[in-house]
Design a protein around this motif. Structure first.
Motif, PDB file in Angstrom:
ATOM      1  N   LEU A  53       0.834  -1.204   0.000  1.00 45.13           N
ATOM      2  CA  LEU A  53       0.000   0.000   0.000  1.00 45.13           C
ATOM      3  C   LEU A  53       0.871   1.256   0.000  1.00 45.13           C
ATOM      4  O   LEU A  53       0.593   2.217  -0.736  1.00 45.13           O
ATOM      5  CB  LEU A  53      -0.922  -0.012   1.217  1.00 45.13           C
ATOM      6  CG  LEU A  53      -2.001   1.071   1.281  1.00 45.13           C
ATOM      7  CD1 LEU A  53      -2.957   0.960   0.097  1.00 45.13           C
ATOM      8  CD2 LEU A  53      -2.779   0.965   2.596  1.00 45.13           C
ATOM      9  N   CYS A  54       1.934   1.244   0.792  1.00 44.85           N
ATOM     10  CA  CYS A  54       2.876   2.372   0.787  1.00 44.85           C
ATOM     11  C   CYS A  54       3.522   2.525  -0.584  1.00 44.85           C
ATOM     12  O   CYS A  54       3.682   3.653  -1.089  1.00 44.85           O
ATOM     13  CB  CYS A  54       3.944   2.160   1.853  1.00 44.85           C
ATOM     14  SG  CYS A  54       3.358   2.155   3.558  1.00 44.85           S
TER      15      CYS A  54
ATOM     16  N   ALA B 103       2.136  -3.440  -7.097  1.00 43.29           N
ATOM     17  CA  ALA B 103       1.829  -2.042  -6.802  1.00 43.29           C
ATOM     18  C   ALA B 103       2.053  -1.150  -8.017  1.00 43.29           C
ATOM     19  O   ALA B 103       1.368  -0.126  -8.174  1.00 43.29           O
ATOM     20  CB  ALA B 103       2.699  -1.558  -5.640  1.00 43.29           C
TER      21      ALA B 103
END
Length: 448
Positions: free
Chosen positions: A24-25, A150
């Motif tokens: 998520l980061c 991501a």
């Protein structure tokens, strides 16, 4: 001893939760970088900059600081609390992203982007340190593959977010609570930066994992003189290969920086259409590329077919060379978009092969320094040079209306040189492998 080592590792549930948080980061880190390309017209309009300066914003203004900062950051990651470092990094790059919305000229925007790059340089070294040392070995390949997802997710999110804020605005400002009237690109940067502050607070709440008791002290690594001697005696292998990877990476970063601009300027696509297409088809191809990269690299390592990775890199760069040659002659946006999708599939493959091959070229005692050198060249030169050169060619050699020709020239030229570099590296690489029996227990792609 075995029980003690296992007790230092995460459980499967902890591994999944930590991997999800780190991913998520990483999504917001990549989102912050990719969103700039979708805001090109608005930023150039308000800051009065040309293609060359806009290329610098996406190239050297970001990548040089990102690459150089990675060297001391890698040292700190091995010695300090990693989640605390991640929290500080999140806070720094998020606040500077929000501050970028108030930039009044190129110099201010470039300085803020440099600060953002230093903050974002912390995340991946810290994330891989945590997962490599604490995730169960059987779950590590899944963790790296999930972390890599991501990139396409963030790219799709960048496209859809920009499309939402730019759709039918025609330059009219947005009125945001607490921030007041903001230009459309400024509103996007504020909304992209704010979630990182919440993630920074959450990062401080995560327990710092223990470093495995079997981890060797960093003092066992080779000396600086030994590393320089290694670079000099293996220049044909390590040097040429690193430059080839830098050229291959420059192709991907150039496409990421200029695809949306070309579809808008050359082929007349609206921001809404670009966002819709990239957030669906681009996401699908990017995810497919990540899964394919993880599967292929794992299979080749498992079957001890290491040299075949270089053949795969040659083929991938050769395909991108053909795509670059075709760019100036495409008749419509859909034909160009097909080239963009090809790049979305191939890029994860090269990003995975690069650091995996590096493991077989470097003695364990020098792997940390070699990785830092590799990232310094690949990110500093490749990620910075590609987008910047496209902007220079568009402003000084071709007209802005022939931006696709400028991009095609860089993609074709860099890809061709990458093929040559991989070819030169092949003989030295096979000779090196013949004298070693090193087969890694896992692959650990290093992403930027």
């Amino acid at each position: 001893m075995t029980k003690r080592i296992d007790s230092d590792r995460f459980t499967s549930l902890q591994t999944g939760l930590v991997t999800f948080f780190l991913t998520l980061c990483y999504i917001f880190s990549i989102l912050d970088r990719h969103i700039i390309s979708f805001l090109s017209s608005s930023i150039r309009r308000d800051l009065h900059i040309d293609d060359f300066h806009f290329g610098l914003l996406q190239g050297f203004a970001f990548s040089i600081f990102y690459a150089v900062a990675g060297i001391p950051i890698g040292w700190a990651v091995d010695r300090t609390r990693r989640f605390r470092m991640i929290a500080v990094a999140l806070l720094v790059w998020s606040l500077l992203t929000v501050a970028s919305a108030y930039a009044q000229n190129f110099s201010q925007f470039a300085a803020l982007r440099a600060g953002v790059s230093i903050g974002e340089a912390v995340l991946t070294p810290a994330a891989f340190s945590i997962l490599t040392q604490n995730a169960p070995p059987r779950l590590f390949p899944l963790c790296t593959m999930f972390y890599g997802l991501a990139v396409p997710v963030a790219s799709a999110l960048a496209a859809s977010t920009a499309a939402f804020f730019l759709h039918d605005r025609q330059g009219h400002p947005w009125h945001l609570p607490l921030f007041g009237a903001m230009p459309d690109w400024g509103a996007v940067l504020i909304c992209v930066g704010l979630p990182g502050i919440l993630l920074a607070i959450l990062s401080l709440r995560i327990r710092e994992p223990k470093r495995p008791t079997s981890q060797k002290s960093v003092t066992t690594q080779g000396s600086g003189a030994e590393f320089l001697l290694f670079l000099r005696t293996r220049a044909r292998l390590n040097g040429v290969y690193t430059l080839a990877m830098a050229l291959a990476v420059s192709v991907n970063y150039s496409l990421t920086a200029w695809n949306a601009v070309i579809l808008s300027r050359v082929f007349g696509w609206s921001p809404a259409m670009i966002g819709k297409i990239f957030s669906s088809m681009g996401l699908a191809c990017g995810v497919f590329g990540c899964l394919l990269a993880g599967l292929v690299s794992h299979m080749l390592v498992k079957r001890n077919m290491i040299p075949s990775m270089l053949h795969l890199a040659q083929i991938s760069s050769g395909i991108m060379c053909l795509c670059g040659l075709a760019m100036p002659f495409v008749a419509n946006g859909w034909q160009y978009f097909a080239i963009a999708l090809t790049g979305a599939i191939i890029a994860p493959l090269l990003f995975t092969l690069g650091p995996t091959l590096l493991q077989f070229m470097t003695p364990p005692a020098l792997s940390g320094r070699m990785t830092s050198f590799f990232m310094l060249v690949v990110i500093g030169l490749g990620a910075g040079g590609g987008p910047s050169l496209v902007g220079f060619l568009s402003s000084s050699v071709f007209t802005s209306a022939r931006l696709n020709t400028a991009l095609g020239s860089v993609v074709a030229g860099a890809s061709l040189l990458a093929v040559v570099g991989f070819t030169i590296s092949y003989r030295s690489f096979t000779t090196h492998l013949a004298g070693t029996n090193a087969v890694p227990s896992r692959t650990s792609p290093v992403r930027s």
